[in-house]
Design a protein around this motif. Structure first.
Motif, PDB file in Angstrom:
ATOM      1  N   ASN A   1       0.815  -1.224   0.000  1.00  0.00           N
ATOM      2  CA  ASN A   1       0.000   0.000   0.000  1.00  0.00           C
ATOM      3  C   ASN A   1       0.842   1.263   0.000  1.00  0.00           C
ATOM      4  O   ASN A   1       0.402   2.298  -0.488  1.00  0.00           O
ATOM      5  CB  ASN A   1      -0.919   0.027   1.222  1.00  0.00           C
ATOM      6  CG  ASN A   1      -1.943  -1.090   1.144  1.00  0.00           C
ATOM      7  OD1 ASN A   1      -2.520  -1.327   0.084  1.00  0.00           O
ATOM      8  ND2 ASN A   1      -2.126  -1.786   2.255  1.00  0.00           N
ATOM      9  N   VAL A   2       2.046   1.180   0.571  1.00  0.00           N
ATOM     10  CA  VAL A   2       2.857   2.392   0.681  1.00  0.00           C
ATOM     11  C   VAL A   2       4.182   2.324  -0.078  1.00  0.00           C
ATOM     12  O   VAL A   2       4.878   3.322  -0.174  1.00  0.00           O
ATOM     13  CB  VAL A   2       3.142   2.757   2.164  1.00  0.00           C
ATOM     14  CG1 VAL A   2       1.883   3.260   2.838  1.00  0.00           C
ATOM     15  CG2 VAL A   2       3.724   1.569   2.903  1.00  0.00           C
ATOM     16  N   ASN A  16       8.114   5.552  -3.640  1.00  0.00           N
ATOM     17  CA  ASN A  16       7.776   6.401  -2.494  1.00  0.00           C
ATOM     18  C   ASN A  16       9.040   7.192  -2.164  1.00  0.00           C
ATOM     19  O   ASN A  16       9.957   6.688  -1.513  1.00  0.00           O
ATOM     20  CB  ASN A  16       7.345   5.514  -1.315  1.00  0.00           C
ATOM     21  CG  ASN A  16       6.878   6.338  -0.125  1.00  0.00           C
ATOM     22  OD1 ASN A  16       7.369   7.427   0.124  1.00  0.00           O
ATOM     23  ND2 ASN A  16       5.917   5.787   0.611  1.00  0.00           N
ATOM     24  N   SER A  38      10.091   9.724  -0.261  1.00  0.00           N
ATOM     25  CA  SER A  38      10.660   9.956   1.070  1.00  0.00           C
ATOM     26  C   SER A  38      11.275   8.668   1.629  1.00  0.00           C
ATOM     27  O   SER A  38      12.301   8.701   2.301  1.00  0.00           O
ATOM     28  CB  SER A  38       9.587  10.493   2.017  1.00  0.00           C
ATOM     29  OG  SER A  38       8.551   9.543   2.139  1.00  0.00           O
ATOM     30  N   GLN A  39      10.649   7.550   1.312  1.00  0.00           N
ATOM     31  CA  GLN A  39      11.177   6.270   1.789  1.00  0.00           C
ATOM     32  C   GLN A  39      12.497   5.947   1.098  1.00  0.00           C
ATOM     33  O   GLN A  39      13.433   5.437   1.709  1.00  0.00           O
ATOM     34  CB  GLN A  39      10.176   5.148   1.492  1.00  0.00           C
ATOM     35  CG  GLN A  39       8.882   5.273   2.240  1.00  0.00           C
ATOM     36  CD  GLN A  39       9.061   4.914   3.706  1.00  0.00           C
ATOM     37  OE1 GLN A  39       9.131   5.786   4.553  1.00  0.00           O
ATOM     38  NE2 GLN A  39       9.161   3.639   3.988  1.00  0.00           N
TER      39      GLN A  39
END
Ligand SMILES: *[C@@H]1O[C@H](CO)[C@@H](O)[C@H](O)[C@H]1NC(C)=O
Length: 277
Positions: free
Chosen positions: A63-64, A109, A111-112
Protein backbone atom coordinates in the motif's frame (compact mmCIF):
# COMPACT_ATOMS: atom_id res chain seq x y z
CA UNK A 1 32.72 -52.62 -13.91
CA UNK A 2 29.51 -52.25 -11.88
CA UNK A 3 31.35 -50.07 -9.41
CA UNK A 4 32.57 -47.85 -12.19
CA UNK A 5 29.05 -47.44 -13.55
CA UNK A 6 27.64 -46.68 -10.12
CA UNK A 7 30.45 -44.22 -9.61
CA UNK A 8 29.60 -42.59 -12.93
CA UNK A 9 25.89 -42.30 -12.02
CA UNK A 10 26.82 -40.81 -8.68
CA UNK A 11 28.99 -38.18 -10.35
CA UNK A 12 26.26 -37.47 -12.91
CA UNK A 13 23.65 -36.96 -10.18
CA UNK A 14 25.99 -34.67 -8.29
CA UNK A 15 26.57 -32.61 -11.44
CA UNK A 16 22.84 -32.36 -12.17
CA UNK A 17 22.10 -31.40 -8.58
CA UNK A 18 24.81 -28.81 -8.80
CA UNK A 19 23.11 -27.35 -11.84
CA UNK A 20 19.59 -27.28 -10.21
CA UNK A 21 20.61 -25.96 -6.83
CA UNK A 22 22.93 -23.27 -8.04
CA UNK A 23 20.27 -20.57 -8.64
CA UNK A 24 19.57 -18.91 -5.30
CA UNK A 25 16.70 -16.79 -4.02
CA UNK A 26 17.75 -13.99 -1.72
CA UNK A 27 15.25 -12.35 0.57
CA UNK A 28 16.15 -8.68 0.38
CA UNK A 29 17.00 -7.30 3.82
CA UNK A 30 16.52 -10.75 5.39
CA UNK A 31 14.00 -10.52 8.25
CA UNK A 32 13.66 -6.74 7.89
CA UNK A 33 12.32 -7.09 4.36
CA UNK A 34 12.06 -4.13 1.97
CA UNK A 35 11.83 -1.04 4.12
CA UNK A 36 13.51 2.30 4.78
CA UNK A 37 16.72 2.03 6.79
CA UNK A 38 19.88 3.88 5.94
CA UNK A 39 22.76 1.69 4.84
CA UNK A 40 20.83 -1.54 5.35
CA UNK A 41 20.82 -2.69 1.75
CA UNK A 42 24.35 -1.57 1.06
CA UNK A 43 25.61 -3.83 3.85
CA UNK A 44 23.17 -6.56 2.97
CA UNK A 45 24.29 -6.75 -0.67
CA UNK A 46 27.98 -6.30 0.02
CA UNK A 47 28.35 -9.67 1.68
CA UNK A 48 26.77 -11.62 -1.20
CA UNK A 49 27.78 -12.70 -4.64
CA UNK A 50 24.85 -12.59 -7.04
CA UNK A 51 24.98 -14.72 -10.15
CA UNK A 52 22.97 -14.73 -13.34
CA UNK A 53 19.84 -16.82 -12.62
CA UNK A 54 19.58 -15.89 -8.95
CA UNK A 55 16.47 -14.10 -7.72
CA UNK A 56 15.69 -11.33 -5.27
CA UNK A 57 12.57 -11.58 -3.14
CA UNK A 58 11.09 -8.30 -1.93
CA UNK A 59 8.66 -8.43 0.99
CA UNK A 60 6.87 -5.20 1.95
CA UNK A 61 3.58 -3.38 2.44
CA UNK A 62 2.25 -2.90 -1.07
CA UNK A 63 0.00 0.00 0.00
CA UNK A 64 2.86 2.39 0.68
CA UNK A 65 5.78 1.01 -1.32
CA UNK A 66 6.78 -0.79 -4.46
CA UNK A 67 9.90 -2.09 -6.14
CA UNK A 68 10.97 0.16 -8.97
CA UNK A 69 13.86 -1.05 -11.06
CA UNK A 70 15.79 1.81 -12.66
CA UNK A 71 18.47 1.73 -15.34
CA UNK A 72 21.20 3.98 -14.07
CA UNK A 73 23.23 4.73 -11.01
CA UNK A 74 22.16 8.36 -11.28
CA UNK A 75 18.46 7.52 -11.03
CA UNK A 76 19.32 5.25 -8.12
CA UNK A 77 21.33 7.96 -6.38
CA UNK A 78 18.65 10.61 -6.77
CA UNK A 79 15.64 8.31 -6.19
CA UNK A 80 14.34 9.16 -9.62
CA UNK A 81 11.48 6.78 -10.47
CA UNK A 82 10.14 8.71 -13.47
CA UNK A 83 11.38 6.30 -16.16
CA UNK A 84 11.54 2.88 -14.54
CA UNK A 85 12.78 -0.25 -16.25
CA UNK A 86 10.20 -2.30 -14.34
CA UNK A 87 7.77 -1.83 -11.46
CA UNK A 88 6.63 -4.55 -9.05
CA UNK A 89 3.93 -3.87 -6.48
CA UNK A 90 2.37 -7.03 -5.11
CA UNK A 91 4.15 -6.75 -1.78
CA UNK A 92 5.82 -10.10 -2.42
CA UNK A 93 7.85 -9.90 -5.61
CA UNK A 94 10.46 -12.26 -6.94
CA UNK A 95 12.78 -10.66 -9.46
CA UNK A 96 15.14 -12.91 -11.39
CA UNK A 97 18.50 -11.45 -12.29
CA UNK A 98 18.88 -12.40 -15.93
CA UNK A 99 21.91 -10.38 -16.98
CA UNK A 100 25.30 -9.62 -15.51
CA UNK A 101 26.13 -6.10 -14.39
CA UNK A 102 24.66 -3.62 -11.96
CA UNK A 103 20.94 -3.72 -11.12
CA UNK A 104 19.34 -0.79 -9.34
CA UNK A 105 16.16 -0.98 -7.25
CA UNK A 106 14.39 1.87 -5.48
CA UNK A 107 10.88 2.53 -4.20
CA UNK A 108 8.75 5.12 -5.95
CA UNK A 109 7.78 6.40 -2.49
CA UNK A 110 10.31 9.21 -2.63
CA UNK A 111 10.66 9.96 1.07
CA UNK A 112 11.18 6.27 1.79
CA UNK A 113 13.78 5.97 -0.95
CA UNK A 114 15.68 9.00 0.34
CA UNK A 115 15.59 7.39 3.77
CA UNK A 116 17.50 4.41 2.39
CA UNK A 117 15.02 2.09 0.72
CA UNK A 118 17.20 1.41 -2.29
CA UNK A 119 19.34 -1.48 -3.40
CA UNK A 120 22.13 -1.95 -5.90
CA UNK A 121 23.45 -5.42 -6.71
CA UNK A 122 26.29 -6.49 -8.93
CA UNK A 123 25.49 -9.66 -10.84
CA UNK A 124 28.27 -11.81 -12.22
CA UNK A 125 28.25 -14.62 -14.78
CA UNK A 126 27.48 -17.98 -13.26
CA UNK A 127 30.40 -19.60 -15.06
CA UNK A 128 33.63 -18.08 -13.96
CA UNK A 129 35.30 -16.55 -16.99
CA UNK A 130 38.68 -18.22 -17.47
CA UNK A 131 41.39 -15.79 -16.47
CA UNK A 132 43.35 -14.35 -19.36
CA UNK A 133 46.83 -15.79 -19.78
CA UNK A 134 49.47 -14.08 -17.68
CA UNK A 135 50.42 -10.82 -19.37
CA UNK A 136 54.12 -11.36 -18.93
CA UNK A 137 54.05 -14.16 -21.48
CA UNK A 138 52.46 -12.01 -24.18
CA UNK A 139 54.17 -8.77 -23.29
CA UNK A 140 57.52 -9.59 -21.80
CA UNK A 141 58.43 -5.95 -21.27
CA UNK A 142 55.25 -4.63 -19.63
CA UNK A 143 55.69 -2.26 -16.73
CA UNK A 144 53.43 -1.88 -13.69
CA UNK A 145 52.41 1.65 -12.78
CA UNK A 146 50.89 2.32 -9.39
CA UNK A 147 48.36 5.03 -10.21
CA UNK A 148 49.12 8.23 -8.28
CA UNK A 149 52.17 6.66 -6.64
CA UNK A 150 51.98 7.34 -2.90
CA UNK A 151 48.74 9.33 -3.22
CA UNK A 152 47.17 6.19 -4.71
CA UNK A 153 43.61 6.65 -6.13
CA UNK A 154 41.92 9.28 -3.98
CA UNK A 155 40.87 12.90 -4.32
CA UNK A 156 44.16 14.78 -4.82
CA UNK A 157 45.12 18.10 -3.25
CA UNK A 158 45.80 19.61 -6.65
CA UNK A 159 43.05 18.97 -9.18
CA UNK A 160 45.56 18.42 -12.00
CA UNK A 161 47.53 15.84 -10.00
CA UNK A 162 46.54 12.83 -12.15
CA UNK A 163 46.94 14.61 -15.44
CA UNK A 164 50.49 15.57 -14.44
CA UNK A 165 51.14 12.06 -13.20
CA UNK A 166 50.04 10.63 -16.52
CA UNK A 167 51.77 13.21 -18.71
CA UNK A 168 55.20 12.57 -17.33
CA UNK A 169 55.03 8.90 -18.28
CA UNK A 170 55.01 6.90 -21.48
CA UNK A 171 52.55 4.04 -21.39
CA UNK A 172 52.86 1.19 -23.83
CA UNK A 173 50.77 -1.79 -24.80
CA UNK A 174 51.56 -4.48 -22.26
CA UNK A 175 51.91 -2.13 -19.30
CA UNK A 176 49.58 -2.42 -16.30
CA UNK A 177 47.84 0.18 -14.19
CA UNK A 178 47.42 -0.68 -10.53
CA UNK A 179 44.68 1.20 -8.72
CA UNK A 180 44.84 1.17 -4.94
CA UNK A 181 42.03 2.88 -3.00
CA UNK A 182 39.54 2.61 -0.18
CA UNK A 183 36.66 0.63 -1.69
CA UNK A 184 34.24 2.17 0.84
CA UNK A 185 34.95 5.58 -0.62
CA UNK A 186 35.83 5.27 -4.28
CA UNK A 187 35.76 2.99 -7.27
CA UNK A 188 37.22 2.98 -10.76
CA UNK A 189 34.92 3.52 -13.72
CA UNK A 190 36.36 3.21 -17.16
CA UNK A 191 34.55 5.38 -19.67
CA UNK A 192 34.72 5.70 -23.42
CA UNK A 193 35.10 9.28 -24.47
CA UNK A 194 36.85 12.53 -23.79
CA UNK A 195 33.43 14.19 -23.48
CA UNK A 196 32.37 11.88 -20.65
CA UNK A 197 35.79 12.39 -19.10
CA UNK A 198 35.49 16.18 -19.18
CA UNK A 199 31.99 16.18 -17.69
CA UNK A 200 32.62 13.33 -15.21
CA UNK A 201 29.75 11.37 -16.74
CA UNK A 202 29.19 8.15 -14.80
CA UNK A 203 26.08 6.76 -16.44
CA UNK A 204 27.57 4.51 -19.12
CA UNK A 205 30.86 3.08 -18.00
CA UNK A 206 32.52 0.40 -20.13
CA UNK A 207 33.91 -1.24 -16.99
CA UNK A 208 33.50 -0.88 -13.25
CA UNK A 209 36.10 -1.92 -10.72
CA UNK A 210 35.54 -1.74 -6.99
CA UNK A 211 37.80 -4.26 -5.31
CA UNK A 212 40.07 -1.59 -3.84
CA UNK A 213 43.04 -3.16 -5.62
CA UNK A 214 42.56 -3.42 -9.35
CA UNK A 215 45.02 -4.28 -12.04
CA UNK A 216 44.08 -2.95 -15.45
CA UNK A 217 46.01 -4.11 -18.49
CA UNK A 218 46.72 -1.80 -21.36
CA UNK A 219 46.18 -4.23 -24.20
CA UNK A 220 45.94 -1.96 -27.21
CA UNK A 221 47.07 1.46 -28.34
CA UNK A 222 44.76 4.44 -27.85
CA UNK A 223 43.44 6.65 -25.08
CA UNK A 224 41.79 5.27 -21.95
CA UNK A 225 39.78 7.22 -19.41
CA UNK A 226 39.17 6.42 -15.74
CA UNK A 227 36.98 8.27 -13.23
CA UNK A 228 35.13 7.48 -10.02
CA UNK A 229 31.38 7.30 -9.48
CA UNK A 230 31.52 9.14 -6.13
CA UNK A 231 29.74 12.45 -6.47
CA UNK A 232 32.14 15.37 -6.51
CA UNK A 233 35.32 13.30 -6.48
CA UNK A 234 35.86 13.23 -10.23
CA UNK A 235 35.17 16.96 -10.41
CA UNK A 236 37.80 17.48 -7.72
CA UNK A 237 40.40 15.79 -9.90
CA UNK A 238 40.04 12.06 -9.30
CA UNK A 239 40.21 11.26 -13.01
CA UNK A 240 42.89 9.75 -15.16
CA UNK A 241 43.54 9.89 -18.88
CA UNK A 242 46.17 7.54 -20.22
CA UNK A 243 47.60 7.52 -23.71
CA UNK A 244 48.75 4.03 -24.65
CA UNK A 245 51.41 3.82 -27.33
CA UNK A 246 51.94 0.79 -29.52
CA UNK A 247 54.51 -1.73 -28.45
CA UNK A 248 57.72 -0.63 -30.11
CA UNK A 249 59.01 -3.74 -31.84
CA UNK A 250 62.70 -2.89 -32.07
CA UNK A 251 63.22 -2.53 -28.35
CA UNK A 252 62.32 -6.03 -27.25
CA UNK A 253 64.21 -7.58 -30.17
CA UNK A 254 67.42 -5.84 -29.22
CA UNK A 255 66.98 -6.68 -25.58
CA UNK A 256 66.29 -10.32 -26.34
CA UNK A 257 69.74 -10.85 -27.89
CA UNK A 258 71.95 -12.97 -25.72
CA UNK A 259 75.60 -12.00 -25.22
CA UNK A 260 76.49 -14.77 -27.65
CA UNK A 261 74.16 -13.37 -30.34
CA UNK A 262 75.63 -9.94 -29.82
CA UNK A 263 79.10 -11.39 -30.22
CA UNK A 264 78.06 -13.05 -33.51
CA UNK A 265 76.58 -9.74 -34.70
CA UNK A 266 79.78 -7.98 -33.79
CA UNK A 267 81.76 -10.53 -35.83
CA UNK A 268 79.45 -9.94 -38.80
CA UNK A 269 79.81 -6.18 -38.52
CA UNK A 270 83.58 -6.28 -38.11
CA UNK A 271 84.46 -8.74 -40.81
CA UNK A 272 81.93 -7.80 -43.43
CA UNK A 273 83.67 -7.56 -46.82
CA UNK A 274 83.96 -3.89 -47.76
CA UNK A 275 82.87 -3.02 -51.29
CA UNK A 276 85.70 -0.51 -51.95
CA UNK A 277 88.56 -2.74 -51.09
C1 LIG B 1 5.38 6.60 1.77
O1 LIG B 1 5.70 5.86 2.90
C2 LIG B 1 5.25 6.40 4.13
C3 LIG B 1 5.78 5.55 5.26
O2 LIG B 1 5.45 4.21 5.12
C4 LIG B 1 3.71 6.47 4.11
O3 LIG B 1 3.24 7.05 5.28
C5 LIG B 1 3.27 7.26 2.89
O4 LIG B 1 1.85 7.24 2.78
C6 LIG B 1 3.87 6.71 1.63
N1 LIG B 1 3.55 7.57 0.49
C7 LIG B 1 2.95 7.09 -0.59
C8 LIG B 1 2.73 8.09 -1.69
O5 LIG B 1 2.60 5.94 -0.70
Amino acid sequence: MATTRRMFCFVLVMVLMGCCCSAKIYKVGDSKGWTAKHGTYYDWAKRKEFQVGDSLMFQYDGNVNDVTQVSSRLEYQFCNSLSPKAVYNTGHDVVTLTEPGYHFFITSNHSQCVAGQKLVVLVVHDHPIPPPPPPRKIFPFGKDYKVGDSNEWRVPEESDFYSKWSEEKQFHVGDNLLFYYNDQVDDVLEINSNLEFKSCETTSPVAVHNAGQDLIRLTKPGVRYFITSKIGHCEAGLKLRVEVRPLSKSVPKKMQLSPFDRFINWLHESFRPHPHH
